[in-house]
Design a protein around this motif. Structure first.
Motif, PDB file in Angstrom:
ATOM      1  N   LEU A   1      -4.014 -15.765  34.207  1.00 18.74           N
ATOM      2  CA  LEU A   1      -4.396 -16.548  35.232  1.00 18.74           C
ATOM      3  C   LEU A   1      -3.577 -18.021  34.965  1.00 18.74           C
ATOM      4  O   LEU A   1      -3.647 -18.389  33.699  1.00 18.74           O
ATOM      5  CB  LEU A   1      -6.403 -16.638  34.693  1.00 18.74           C
ATOM      6  CG  LEU A   1      -6.923 -15.621  34.659  1.00 18.74           C
ATOM      7  CD1 LEU A   1      -8.873 -15.818  33.876  1.00 18.74           C
ATOM      8  CD2 LEU A   1      -7.521 -15.012  35.869  1.00 18.74           C
TER       9      LEU A   1
ATOM     10  N   ILE B   1      -6.084 -10.982  30.989  1.00 19.99           N
ATOM     11  CA  ILE B   1      -7.198 -11.959  32.298  1.00 19.99           C
ATOM     12  C   ILE B   1      -8.301 -12.104  32.009  1.00 19.99           C
ATOM     13  O   ILE B   1      -9.385 -11.822  31.979  1.00 19.99           O
ATOM     14  CB  ILE B   1      -7.151 -10.228  33.013  1.00 19.99           C
ATOM     15  CG1 ILE B   1      -5.884  -9.709  33.614  1.00 19.99           C
ATOM     16  CG2 ILE B   1      -7.232 -11.892  34.881  1.00 19.99           C
ATOM     17  CD1 ILE B   1      -5.873  -8.931  34.684  1.00 19.99           C
TER      18      ILE B   1
ATOM     19  N   VAL C   1      -9.920 -18.454  43.147  1.00 18.80           N
ATOM     20  CA  VAL C   1      -9.267 -17.086  42.838  1.00 18.80           C
ATOM     21  C   VAL C   1      -8.735 -17.137  43.550  1.00 18.80           C
ATOM     22  O   VAL C   1      -8.916 -16.105  44.675  1.00 18.80           O
ATOM     23  CB  VAL C   1     -10.770 -16.931  41.938  1.00 18.80           C
ATOM     24  CG1 VAL C   1      -9.384 -16.041  41.159  1.00 18.80           C
ATOM     25  CG2 VAL C   1     -11.422 -17.240  41.050  1.00 18.80           C
TER      26      VAL C   1
ATOM     27  N   MET D   1      -7.456 -20.642  40.883  1.00 20.66           N
ATOM     28  CA  MET D   1      -6.474 -20.283  39.583  1.00 20.66           C
ATOM     29  C   MET D   1      -5.760 -18.757  40.236  1.00 20.66           C
ATOM     30  O   MET D   1      -6.628 -17.722  40.789  1.00 20.66           O
ATOM     31  CB  MET D   1      -7.656 -19.692  38.777  1.00 20.66           C
ATOM     32  CG  MET D   1      -7.814 -19.360  37.433  1.00 20.66           C
ATOM     33  SD  MET D   1      -9.040 -18.555  36.775  1.00 20.66           S
ATOM     34  CE  MET D   1     -10.072 -20.878  36.549  1.00 20.66           C
TER      35      MET D   1
ATOM     36  N   MET E   1      -4.613 -15.186  39.983  1.00 23.26           N
ATOM     37  CA  MET E   1      -4.613 -14.184  38.490  1.00 23.26           C
ATOM     38  C   MET E   1      -3.981 -13.197  39.525  1.00 23.26           C
ATOM     39  O   MET E   1      -3.311 -12.708  40.476  1.00 23.26           O
ATOM     40  CB  MET E   1      -6.224 -13.695  38.881  1.00 23.26           C
ATOM     41  CG  MET E   1      -7.070 -13.640  40.634  1.00 23.26           C
ATOM     42  SD  MET E   1      -8.490 -12.606  39.946  1.00 23.26           S
ATOM     43  CE  MET E   1      -7.781 -11.077  38.354  1.00 23.26           C
TER      44      MET E   1
END
Length: 540
Positions: A338, A496, A412, A311, A313
């Protein structure tokens, strides 16, 4: 006037024991729409009580009330409650303290006293102005509602903790700030961290700590210095590479540790606080904490992973609405994302109601497991197609469905397309194992070999290092809809956010129950709270 709970800032501390049922009747006497989120509470079989605006409920309208009722199971330590409608959590927040069941003990020596320390931000403006982009910079930070002698408005009023030499105190520390990571330090004293986000840790000694918005730390302070007075200080951590700190906003806000027997004429001892851009100091504290193996409610890391997600971001750009002027680069407005999705809040019904009643058109369940284009680990510093696409994300109410009891691992990656800064990512309904932190781009071979599968820290909110990455893992054992979002309030309107829908399990005990009969209904657009009908005075 400010919006507040029971007339106090911070709001009342809620004290409970593990295994208790908590019942809170929220009566909305304000002119705002409101929800209350129980930050970090699992809400097992009670996801309707999570208090996430337009995710699990519509807001409580002015002159209405809603009774939250849920069990506290499998958790001990310090959490917080706060409003979950834009900006209101600036003043609508408080501590939620979960002690062990009667007859059970802490996994550390019993402290002499327990002391909540709640950090927050203060604005000398109408809170409605925080809807502006960019939002005004806060004028001060507060410790338990007081700005101390560093801020002229407070007239030397500061939080003063009186201690007895030789005694040990359990500090229950909460960062309730709207948008700012905060360093915390006590002059001439070390503390021993024993829990984070209501999860016990291996005791960790430090002279400084960092808390992102939404994080909590339980730390033991032993009054082992000479009788005297010592400042406790908080100061901002500004990790964004392109933000120049604003003069006046970087003042260390101070409280006092006063030993019994000291004289008021003695000048308090001071400490040198980390710089506003002390990335290494923040990373050292955040990454060195581990879980207390074998402690209360500890569970080993699941080794088999059912769902793997990568993911990305960060902040991108969005076309400026016709007839308006935007402040972002290229004449655009900022948009968070995201995996190239900018989350759009539902406007007429909550996400969970749409899921439960199978109402179409409210959301899509196509949140991607990977970025829309191949992520170039080796050449991401160059202007790739991926990076260009991420600058202009797709606006969608997008969720990812998870099978009940599946193990989910998420890498992330903080991309820093517009700017590299730490983002505190908060997952509703679950704790997660933080298997690793790092800077730069995550290497799926080298970095994966160094993940901590033995005693990783567990959290509900974690700061993704600026321009770096984290790897988290959790078990999706709680049916319902759950937000995963940046806990900097200014970034919520940027989008987000994404949602997880955990599907029902195979038994009556593992299915999403019907909503309570008194669940608030949407009567008008609730995504931005209404302006107050009376003048608001936030001056000194």
């Amino acid at each position: 006037m400010i919006p507040a709970v029971n007339g106090s800032l911070p709001g009342p501390t809620i004290n409970i024991r593990e295994g208790d049922t908590l019942v809170v009747n929220v009566i909305n006497n304000s002119t705002y729409n409101i929800t209350i989120h129980w930050h970090g509470v699992f809400q097992m079989k009670s996801s309707w009580m999570d208090g996430a605006n337009m995710i699990t409920q519509c807001p409580i309208q002015p002159s209405n009330n809603f009774k939250y009722r849920f069990d506290i199971t499998g958790q001990e330590g310090t959490l917080l409650w706060h409003a979950h409608v834009v900006n209101l959590r600036a003043t609508v927040h408080g501590a939620l303290i979960i002690r062990p069941r009667s007859g059970s003990l802490y996994p550390f020596p019993k402290p002499y006293k327990e002391v909540p320390l709640i950090f927050s931000q203060w604005w000398d403006v109408d809170l409605r102005l925080l809807n502006l982009r960019p939002a005004p910079v806060s004028d001060a930070y507060l410790i338990n509602g007081l700005a101390g002698d560093s801020y002229p408005c407070s007239k030397n009023r500061m939080f003063n903790l009186k201690v007895v030499q030789g005694k040990t105190y359990l500090l229950r520390i909460i960062n309730a700030a709207l948008n700012t990571h905060l360093f915390f330090k006590i002059a001439n004293h070390n503390v021993t961290v024993v829990a984070i986000d209501a999860v016990y840790t291996t005791p960790y000694v430090s002279d400084v700590m960092i808390l992102t918005p939404g994080q909590t730390v339980d730390a033991l302070l032993t009054a082992d210095q000479l009788i005297g007075r010592y400042y406790m200080s908080i100061s901002p951590y500004i990790s964004a590479s392109n933000i120049v700190p604003v003069p006046g906003n970087n003042t260390n806000i101070r409280g006092l540790i006063t030993y019994v027997g000291s004289t008021s004429s003695a000048s308090p001892a001071t400490s040198l606080m980390p710089g506003v851009d002390a990335v290494s100091t923040a990373h050292r504290f955040s990454s060195n904490i581990t879980s207390l193996v074998g402690g209360p409610h500890w569970t080993p890391v699941p080794r088999h992973v059912d769902e793997k997600m990568f993911m990305t971001m960060g902040l991108g750009l969005d076309p400026c609405p016709p007839g308006t002027k935007c402040i972002g680069p290229l004449g655009q407005r900022y948009a968070g994302s995201l995996n190239n999705r900018t989350f759009v809040m539902p406007a007429t019904i909550s996400l969970q109601e749409a899921y439960y009643y199978n109402i179409s058109g409210v959301y899509t369940d196509d949140f991607p497991e990977n970025p829309p284009l191949k992520f170039d680990y080796a050449n991401f510093e160059t202007r790739t197609d991926y990076e260009y696409k991420m600058m202009f994300p797709e606006r969608k109410t997008s969720v990812k469905k998870l099978r009940f009891n599946s193990t989910v691992e998420i890498v992330v990656q903080n991309t820093g397309v517009i700017t590299a800064e730490s983002h505190p990512m908060h997952l509703h309904g679950f704790n997660f194992y933080v298997l690793g932190y790092g800077f730069g781009n995550y290497d799926p071979i080298l970095d994966a070999r160094n993940l901590n599968l033995a005693n990783p820290q567990m959290r509900n909110t974690v700061g993704v290092p600026p321009g770096g990455w984290i790897v988290i893992r959790f078990i999706a054992n709680n049916p319902g809809t759950w937000m995963f979002h940046c806990h900097m309030d200014a970034h919520l309107p940027y989008g987000i956010i994404m949602g997880f829908i955990v599907q029902n399990g195979p038994t009556k005990e593992t299915i999403l129950l019907p909503p309570p009969s008194n669940l608030p209904q949407c009567m008008r657009n609730p995504t931005i709270y209404e302006s107050p009908t009376t003048n608001v005075d936030l001056s000194c």
